[in-house]
Write a protein that holds these residues in place. Structure first.
Motif, PDB file in Angstrom:
ATOM      1  N   TRP A 143      -0.924 -13.365  -3.151  1.00  0.00           N
ATOM      2  CA  TRP A 143       0.516 -13.344  -2.950  1.00  0.00           C
ATOM      3  C   TRP A 143       0.970 -11.901  -2.830  1.00  0.00           C
ATOM      4  CZ3 TRP A 143       3.982 -17.475  -2.746  1.00  0.00           C
ATOM      5  CH2 TRP A 143       3.425 -18.740  -2.995  1.00  0.00           C
ATOM      6  N   GLY A 144       1.889 -11.641  -1.907  1.00  0.00           N
ATOM      7  CA  GLY A 144       2.494 -10.315  -1.820  1.00  0.00           C
ATOM      8  C   GLY A 144       3.535 -10.137  -2.909  1.00  0.00           C
ATOM      9  N   ALA A 145       4.235  -9.028  -2.855  1.00  0.00           N
ATOM     10  CA  ALA A 145       5.283  -8.758  -3.839  1.00  0.00           C
ATOM     11  C   ALA A 145       6.464  -9.693  -3.609  1.00  0.00           C
ATOM     12  CB  ALA A 145       5.733  -7.311  -3.718  1.00  0.00           C
ATOM     13  N   ALA A 150      11.749  -5.434  -4.185  1.00  0.00           N
ATOM     14  CA  ALA A 150      12.000  -4.478  -3.098  1.00  0.00           C
ATOM     15  C   ALA A 150      13.234  -3.636  -3.417  1.00  0.00           C
ATOM     16  CB  ALA A 150      12.195  -5.224  -1.783  1.00  0.00           C
ATOM     17  N   PRO A 151      13.148  -2.328  -3.294  1.00  0.00           N
ATOM     18  CA  PRO A 151      14.284  -1.475  -3.657  1.00  0.00           C
ATOM     19  C   PRO A 151      15.417  -1.561  -2.631  1.00  0.00           C
ATOM     20  CG  PRO A 151      12.512  -0.153  -2.739  1.00  0.00           C
ATOM     21  CD  PRO A 151      11.957  -1.542  -2.896  1.00  0.00           C
ATOM     22  N   VAL A 158       8.880 -10.799   5.287  1.00  0.00           N
ATOM     23  CA  VAL A 158       8.594 -12.047   4.586  1.00  0.00           C
ATOM     24  C   VAL A 158       7.250 -12.598   5.066  1.00  0.00           C
ATOM     25  CG1 VAL A 158       9.369 -14.404   4.118  1.00  0.00           C
ATOM     26  CG2 VAL A 158      11.050 -12.550   4.374  1.00  0.00           C
ATOM     27  N   GLU A 159       6.348 -12.847   4.130  1.00  0.00           N
ATOM     28  CA  GLU A 159       5.033 -13.392   4.465  1.00  0.00           C
ATOM     29  C   GLU A 159       4.847 -14.821   3.955  1.00  0.00           C
ATOM     30  OE1 GLU A 159       2.336  -9.353   4.485  1.00  0.00           O
ATOM     31  OE2 GLU A 159       2.733 -10.320   2.559  1.00  0.00           O
ATOM     32  N   LEU A 213      11.148 -16.463  -4.995  1.00  0.00           N
ATOM     33  CA  LEU A 213      10.406 -17.425  -4.176  1.00  0.00           C
ATOM     34  C   LEU A 213       9.899 -16.819  -2.868  1.00  0.00           C
ATOM     35  CD1 LEU A 213      12.672 -20.623  -4.472  1.00  0.00           C
ATOM     36  CD2 LEU A 213      10.578 -20.094  -5.744  1.00  0.00           C
ATOM     37  N   VAL A 214      10.453 -15.651  -2.517  1.00  0.00           N
ATOM     38  CA  VAL A 214      10.152 -15.018  -1.239  1.00  0.00           C
ATOM     39  C   VAL A 214       9.174 -13.873  -1.475  1.00  0.00           C
ATOM     40  CG1 VAL A 214      11.121 -13.842   0.776  1.00  0.00           C
ATOM     41  CG2 VAL A 214      12.452 -15.624  -0.402  1.00  0.00           C
ATOM     42  N   HIS A 215       8.043 -13.902  -0.772  1.00  0.00           N
ATOM     43  CA  HIS A 215       6.989 -12.901  -0.988  1.00  0.00           C
ATOM     44  C   HIS A 215       6.618 -12.201   0.315  1.00  0.00           C
ATOM     45  CE1 HIS A 215       5.887 -14.165  -5.162  1.00  0.00           C
ATOM     46  NE2 HIS A 215       6.527 -15.246  -4.746  1.00  0.00           N
ATOM     47  N   GLY A 216       6.247 -10.948   0.200  1.00  0.00           N
ATOM     48  CA  GLY A 216       5.842 -10.164   1.357  1.00  0.00           C
ATOM     49  C   GLY A 216       5.638  -8.721   0.966  1.00  0.00           C
TER      50      GLY A 216
END
Length: 220
Positions: A143-145, A150-151, A158-159, A213-216
């Motif tokens: 999983w990405g961040a 994200a600052p 989004v991935e 819930l959003v990763h990338g």
């Protein structure tokens, strides 16, 4: 040798997902994840241990063995292929494909799985950005961040978008937050307030439960 059943596959898949999301895998967490009683989990855990699909690295934790991991990946592969098939070929909304795939994954034969894979052009990711395990060879689940890391002022690709909450998934989809989309993080409201992001020309406030819930990853 344990005979695979729908219940066993559901347990293996749940353990796999918990472990790869970085969550503790205990009987209590597993009972909550599957919505079953603690005694039911204890009985199944014993069965999986006897079948060499599960072991205990310590007195509390549960861990898939190599055989258990391979069995879980077969279920995960079928599930994600079905989600992709339903979305692409039948236009099932992305917030509905998870529940439908849950019903179909246990009945999918190896032959039909291969036909679906070929018909789709051997996809590597499902509609939510989750990687589809190959039939053979290594698989990277990483999983990405999360978007909430994200600052402000950054651009975030989004991935993956978690499909655990269909209502949240529907809402994010309505905003245009899909894998492959770049959102701009404009500001973080203080004292636990929402994170304001721009998707295309529109500006939206997203609370913590949604941004997690959003990763990338952040892009230039």
């Amino acid at each position: 040798m344990v005979t695979m059943s729908r219940a066993i596959e559901d347990y293996l898949k749940a353990i796999y997902h918990l472990a790869h999301r970085g969550e503790a895998v205990t009987t209590g967490v597993l009972a909550h994840e599957l919505g079953v009683s603690a005694p039911s989990v204890s009985a199944m855990v014993k069965r999986l241990e006897d079948g060499h699909l599960l072991d205990r690295p310590d007195s509390r934790s549960l861990r898939l063995t190599d055989s258990g991991e391979r069995a879980a990946l077969r279920v995960v592969r079928r599930h994600r292929l079905l989600e992709t098939f339903l979305a692409r070929m039948l236009d099932v909304p992305w917030d509905e494909v998870h529940a439908e795939a849950e019903l179909l994954e246990h009945a999918l034969s190896d032959r039909l799985e291969q036909r679906i894979d070929a018909a789709l052009g051997h996809p590597t990711h499902d509609p939510h950005g989750d990687p589809i395990p190959p039939r053979d060879g290594p698989h990277e689940e990483g999983w990405g961040a999360a978007l909430d890391t994200a600052p402000p002022g950054s651009r975030f690709l989004v991935e993956r978008v978690s499909d655990r909450d269909s209502a949240a998934l529907r809402y994010l989809g309505d905003l245009g937050v899909f894998p492959g989309v770049v959102v701009t993080v404009e500001e973080q409201a203080p004292f636990g307030g929402p994170r304001w992001v721009r998707v295309g020309q529109a500006r939206h406030p997203l609370g913590g439960p949604l941004t997690r819930l959003v990763h990338g990853h952040v892009v230039p």
